[in-house]
Motif scaffolding. Structure first.
Motif: not given
Length: 317
Positions: A117-118, A269-273, A312-314
């Motif tokens: 994320a920015t 993991m990217g989604y969870q974070i 990106e999904k989140f």
């Protein structure tokens, strides 16, 4: 003999059971370890990274995240490349250079970077003191100027801003100092001005302002336009009056801070974070005033690299 045979059999069963328990998450096997590279303790990245680590530990089962003080953006990207850290807070301009093998990453392209994320604007601040007689960037000629740590993101910003005003390091007494070092040197009278790139209010500048009357040097609109035309990462920003006890607002430029990883962080993991951080933004915003500018709506703006698919999904959800 039968007795000892039974004891031996029982021992085998116990060892097997312990091994199975360990394999199912006993000990550290169930832990997820994440190192977050931040910046110097006098900057903005460190407290924000610390808040992020705390959120991840609280919200993701089995997580063991920690924030690490570092030399900031360039060092963080190199640490990601070497696998020494898992997440990093960085500047979007330097990240673009790394992903494309330009500027300080000439011939050293880092091809597996991914965006989470920015975050918030990182303001280019040129700090001096009242009485130094420095009212414009042009006045820096012949002065002792701290431009950031050698090869850092702040140093790249300083070099580009000076160049837009027709000034090179040959025209100043250049000092390669970190945020904290520059603050001390300015207070002690060992330098005349310092370049800092960080969200405002910055702890290092607040420290200076607690004992001295601070002057922030503005960047004129035409010079800002020239910089933006050459480096599209920059945007115009105004530091409000009173930020460091100043009587007037100061016009300057900024880049964006962002959170990145490599392709070693899988999509799940990217989604969870991302979910953990952006559903608990209040905790990050409590860590530093600059973090109040972090929003879900702005989290993909100024993204210079491919995003982690889970992150990106989140945001699409």
């Amino acid at each position: 003999m039968k007795f000892f045979g039974k004891i031996s059999l029982l021992g085998v069963v116990l060892v097997t059971t312990i091994a199975l328990i360990a394999g199912c998450g006993g000990g550290d096997n169930g832990k997820k370890f994440l190192n977050i590279a931040t910046g110097g303790t006098a900057g903005t990245y460190y407290p924000i990274g610390g808040a992020m680590a705390e959120i991840l530990n609280n919200e993701i089962s089995g997580m063991n995240a920690s924030a690490q003080s570092t030399g900031a953006t360039v060092a963080n990207i190199n640490m990601l490349k070497e696998g020494q850290v898992d997440l990093a807070i960085v500047q979007n301009d330097i990240t673009f250079y790394a992903a494309n093998g330009t500027e300080m990453f000439e011939g050293k392209k880092v091809g597996n970077l991914q965006g989470i994320a920015t975050l918030y604007p990182e303001t280019c601040q040129i700090v001096s003191l009242e009485g130094k007689g420095i009212k414009s960037v042009a006045d820096l000629k012949g002065k002792r100027v701290a431009v950031g740590a050698m090869g850092s993101g702040a140093e790249a910003n300083a070099r580009q801003i000076l160049a837009a005003h027709g000034i090179t390091y040959d025209n100043i007494d250049v000092q390669f100092l970190s945020f904290g070092e520059a603050a001390s040197a300015l207070k002690d009278g060992n330098i005349d001005a310092a370049f800092l790139t960080a969200g405002y209010p910055t702890a290092a500048v607040q420290d200076i302002a607690s004992q001295n009357k601070v002057r922030l040097v503005p960047i004129a609109a035409d010079k800002a336009d020239a910089l933006i035309a050459k480096y599209p990462f920059y945007t115009k920003v105004t530091i409000p009056a009173g930020t460091y006890g100043m009587a007037e607002a100061v016009d300057t430029i900024s880049v964006m801070a962002m959170l990145i990883c490599t392709d070693k962080i899988d999509d799940a993991m990217g989604y969870q974070i991302t979910k953990a951080l952006f559903t608990h933004l209040d905790r990050i915003q409590a860590a530093h005033a600059a973090a109040k500018a972090i929003t879900k709506e702005g989290a993909t703006k100024g993204m210079p690299i491919k995003m982690n698919a889970g992150a990106e999904k989140f945001f699409k959800e």
